[in-house]
Design an enzyme around this catalytic site. Sequence first.
Site, PDB file in Angstrom:
ATOM      1  N   GLY A  14      -3.434  -0.755  -2.360  1.00 58.54           N
ATOM      2  CA  GLY A  14      -2.012  -0.669  -2.071  1.00 58.54           C
ATOM      3  C   GLY A  14      -1.225  -0.981  -3.332  1.00 58.54           C
ATOM      4  N   CYS A  15      -0.085  -1.573  -3.159  1.00 59.38           N
ATOM      5  CA  CYS A  15       0.787  -1.894  -4.289  1.00 59.38           C
ATOM      6  C   CYS A  15       0.032  -2.718  -5.328  1.00 59.38           C
ATOM      7  CB  CYS A  15       1.995  -2.670  -3.799  1.00 59.38           C
ATOM      8  SG  CYS A  15       3.082  -3.230  -5.114  1.00 59.38           S
TER       9      CYS A  15
END
Length: 184
Positions: A14-15
């Site tokens: 993810g981020c």
Amino acid sequence: MRRQETQTAYFAGGCFWCMVSPFDVLEGILEVRSGYMGGHLENPRYEDVKSQQSGHYEIVRILYDPEVISYEKLLEAFWRQVDPTDEEGQFQDRGPSYRTAIFHTTETQRLAAEKSKKALDESRRFPDPVITPILPAGTYYDAEEYHQDFYQKSPEEYKLDRSKSGRDEFIKKYWGDAYYAIYE
């Protein structure tokens, strides 16, 4: 004086802002960089990746000393940061660039990742199957400098973003105190 052997691990969780600090604090980690991998566009920029058009994942590149920390321990740390059952992204960040993946650089890494994934899935820690793909590493591209060590450069913005993401609540729900075992 012994020559330090450096190895590289690549993880998409993810981020990438939220994926740096959990590895940064582990003994044996030499460097953690935010970057991109897995897409079709050469030299992608953040805007290309975030637009979901380049095919890249947001990843972290981890340089480590295998005499101090094993790849298996890095895998343990990785699994504790992500929802490996979500094929649409991670937490508040949705879209292909925010999916999870383990990118292996050697057959040994691939086998270790497969074994780790299988063990996690068989543990039934999560109600759904572990679907994180294990892929051969491709070309790595560094993210722009303002993304590097974001949690240190912009701590207030990082804390706010992370607090809204749902990542910490997920970790607490599925890992509880077991989360901290890798940091002991």
